[in-house]
Design a protein around this motif. Structure first.
Motif, PDB file in Angstrom:
ATOM      1  N   GLY A  83       0.863  -1.120  -0.026  1.00  9.84           N
ATOM      2  CA  GLY A  83      -0.071  -0.047   0.016  1.00  9.84           C
ATOM      3  C   GLY A  83       0.798   1.206   0.064  1.00  9.84           C
ATOM      4  N   ILE A  84       0.682   2.042  -0.936  1.00 12.02           N
ATOM      5  CA  ILE A  84       1.521   3.240  -1.235  1.00 12.02           C
ATOM      6  C   ILE A  84       0.747   4.456  -1.159  1.00 12.02           C
ATOM      7  N   PRO A  85       1.212   5.386  -0.082  1.00 18.78           N
ATOM      8  CA  PRO A  85       0.644   6.492   0.257  1.00 18.78           C
ATOM      9  C   PRO A  85       0.875   7.597  -0.914  1.00 18.78           C
ATOM     10  N   ASN A  86       0.045   8.667  -1.146  1.00 18.11           N
ATOM     11  CA  ASN A  86       0.395   9.460  -1.956  1.00 18.11           C
ATOM     12  C   ASN A  86       1.778  10.324  -1.681  1.00 18.11           C
ATOM     13  N   GLY A  87       2.530  10.693  -2.600  1.00 15.46           N
ATOM     14  CA  GLY A  87       3.344  11.562  -2.277  1.00 15.46           C
ATOM     15  C   GLY A  87       4.960  11.016  -1.981  1.00 15.46           C
ATOM     16  N   VAL A  88       4.776   9.504  -2.286  1.00 16.43           N
ATOM     17  CA  VAL A  88       6.101   8.736  -2.141  1.00 16.43           C
ATOM     18  C   VAL A  88       6.899   9.133  -3.394  1.00 16.43           C
ATOM     19  N   PRO A 139       9.061   7.752  -6.146  1.00 17.64           N
ATOM     20  CA  PRO A 139       9.119   6.689  -6.886  1.00 17.64           C
ATOM     21  C   PRO A 139      10.729   6.304  -6.810  1.00 17.64           C
ATOM     22  N   LEU A 151      10.805   4.064  -3.422  1.00 15.71           N
ATOM     23  CA  LEU A 151      10.064   2.844  -3.891  1.00 15.71           C
ATOM     24  C   LEU A 151      11.262   1.986  -4.421  1.00 15.71           C
ATOM     25  N   CYS A 202      -0.873  -1.066  -4.733  1.00 17.21           N
ATOM     26  CA  CYS A 202      -2.192  -0.220  -4.558  1.00 17.21           C
ATOM     27  C   CYS A 202      -1.712   1.124  -3.682  1.00 17.21           C
ATOM     28  N   ASN A 203      -2.718   1.984  -3.827  1.00 14.62           N
ATOM     29  CA  ASN A 203      -2.691   3.199  -3.015  1.00 14.62           C
ATOM     30  C   ASN A 203      -3.086   3.179  -1.915  1.00 14.62           C
ATOM     31  N   SER A 204      -2.368   3.588  -0.704  1.00 15.76           N
ATOM     32  CA  SER A 204      -2.926   3.559   0.690  1.00 15.76           C
ATOM     33  C   SER A 204      -3.351   5.043   0.996  1.00 15.76           C
ATOM     34  N   GLN A 205      -4.377   5.076   1.978  1.00 20.19           N
ATOM     35  CA  GLN A 205      -4.842   6.440   2.470  1.00 20.19           C
ATOM     36  C   GLN A 205      -3.775   6.872   3.631  1.00 20.19           C
ATOM     37  N   SER A 206      -3.026   6.263   4.048  1.00 20.16           N
ATOM     38  CA  SER A 206      -2.255   6.723   5.067  1.00 20.16           C
ATOM     39  C   SER A 206      -0.641   6.180   4.599  1.00 20.16           C
ATOM     40  N   GLY A 207      -0.137   5.561   5.778  1.00 19.91           N
ATOM     41  CA  GLY A 207       1.384   5.152   5.384  1.00 19.91           C
ATOM     42  C   GLY A 207       1.412   4.015   4.737  1.00 19.91           C
TER      43      GLY A 207
END
Lengths: 330, 330
Positions: free
Chosen positions: A89-94, A96, A99, A123-128
């Motif tokens: 789960g990947i939060p916004n703003g990481v 790449p 990663l 997939c996208n994660s809403q937090s961490g």
């Protein structure tokens, strides 16, 4: 969060297909019966802010650690790792790039142990950041070493040293740096799964029970004791701890013995051997030390009273634990 | 989030142990070689706020769905599910009763398909609920149906109907309720994995490629086309869609054909059969319809031009897609 209640609940509620299982929920890995080799399966998740803090653990090391902690579960059954899947789960703003560093870390550990990534979900994660890895390994049929085989009189051993990862964590928290604590920081951030040692121990047909130390030595020994319906006695003076370890712990106002017994995330192996086999086992170990790649130390013995959880010093005096640490009851 | 770039990166970077794999990353499941049966492994994660919204999906159904979507990946290889592990991130403040409902949902689906939970990891999550399931199944050696086997001239089939889950999702979003949309709400919240159909298709030795429809019919057919290096032509008039489906879609201002072709989360099977086998296949299907438990409809054909992605009406006229929907180019 009533985690253990929940796990108990789901363990009880779901027990189909048991004829295909040697071991279901309740050990380091599940063991699935197969023709020549049994299969081992383990899942471990790491959540940002719960299991890791990116200010202590750079992405590359997070990638390494996320795979290593799963490998440690395979090691604790005497198995050989083969494949893994990762749900991420990947939060916004990481970034790449970060990663990629994380995958580089995972890939480097995977190469080292010859494990192949065979799937996953990103997939996208809403937090961490959240990582969940499922690792599949193998072990010769019926040879997986479980937690439940310890018998009264068995000698208790550990590989390597305990408490160092917890000391590393304390160093991070207290911003203690320097060459004398590098080893501890590394133990926390980049644990080494004892795959070689685990396989060797399995191959000797001499180990009666095994677990990896992720929750702390005394708690993980309690897991062996509970599953084997026995008690234990730890010889405090036998615990392998260096002078440097003790002095850094004291400097940070932590009882070194408490750290060794309760510090988590060591990912060393804790195992038992029949009393009559102990001398033969230690001779075998001496001969194969270089291949095994770590120390092995006798730290106690299994006792018959299943409620017994003792820590004793050289003279046999009991050591008890209170909130401030361990104290000798002389 | 550059998800696909990342997946590509890690796919390329990690390819050890390939002699043990029939299929690594890139299909519904990984396929591991074994003596009698091959093993299938798939991982799917569901994150709150990304994959589900607890205001649409009650905990019990979330539990069912989380396992069903993984079962669908096993179905898409023609396999039989056996075991699963679950990693669960639980935010603070969740009512344990709700978590029990979620496990009840999972357990009910597990019982239905005779799948055993064999492990997992439960921990605190700093934000929403996160579930990651890894499912292990089996398929007779070398019989897993991959995406890459479609050949020019093959007939294209789907089980059941497409677009209904997406219509259900739209009904939830627009608060459209009533007995005429119950079926669509259920298709979204409680998909039925086509395990029976998948196993039957595998056993007939007649299917050349297969995938489950999770991203939408046309996108998943494109996955088959890409992996098989072929094109396709869909007969729009053959697509199974009911009058009720069309009228609800139009009421919600959605083009029904667009919904059928692009709506996600159907979890139906999409597969191909050699042209010369199509009649025999359809006769076999008619005879076994009751056992298979769903409709099967021919919806198009595979073409040789790998860049071809056509949708045509009864008269052979092209239908093209623009932002507002599909239009007949007559």
């Amino acid at each position: 969060m009533k985690e253990f209640e929940l796990i108990k609940y789901l363990t009880n509620e779901n027990s189909q297909n048991c004829d295909l299982l040697r071991m279901g929920i309740g050990d380091d890995c599940a063991v699935i019966k197969n023709k020549v080799d049994d299969w081992l399966v383990t899942t471990d998740a790491l959540f940002e802010g719960v299991h890791f803090d990116l200010s202590y653990t750079p992405f590359y090391l997070l990638g390494r650690k996320s795979l290593s902690v799963n490998l440690s579960d395979i090691a604790a059954m005497g198995g050989e790792p083969l494949f893994y899947t990762i749900a991420l789960g990947i939060p916004n703003g990481v970034n790449p790039e970060n990663l990629k560093k994380m995958y580089d870390g995972m890939n480097d550990v995977a190469s080292l142990y010859n494990v192949a990534m065979i799937g996953g979900d990103t997939c996208n994660s809403q937090s961490g950041l959240a990582l969940s890895i499922t690792l599949i390994g193998k072990v010769p049929a019926k040879k997986a070493i479980l937690r439940k085989g310890a018998l009264s009189g068995d000698a208790i051993y550990i590989t390597g040293t305990a408490g160092e990862a917890a000391l590393g964590f304390n160093c991070f928290q207290k911003k203690r740096t320097g060459s004398d604590v590098e080893r501890f920081l590394k133990r926390f951030n980049d644990p080494e799964p004892r795959i070689k040692a685990g396989k060797w121990l399995m191959s000797q047909n001499i180990v009666t029970s095994m677990i990896d130390i992720s929750d702390g030595l005394s708690q993980d020994l309690s897991h062996i004791a509970e599953d084997s319906k026995v008690g234990f006695k730890i010889y405090a003076d036998n615990l392998p701890l260096s002078q440097n370890f003790c002095s850094v712990a004291r400097e940070l106002d932590i009882d070194p013995l408490k750290l060794v017994l309760t510090g988590g995330e060591d990912y060393e192996l804790l195992f038992t051997v029949r009393k009559n086999d102990a001398d033969r086992f230690e001779a075998l170990f001496k001969k194969n030390k270089d291949d095994i790649g770590c120390l092995i130390t006798k730290i106690g013995e299994i006792t018959s009273d299943k409620d017994e959880r003792l820590i004793v010093d050289k003279k046999g005096n009991l050591i008890t634990f209170d909130k401030t640490g361990f104290e000798h009851n002389i």
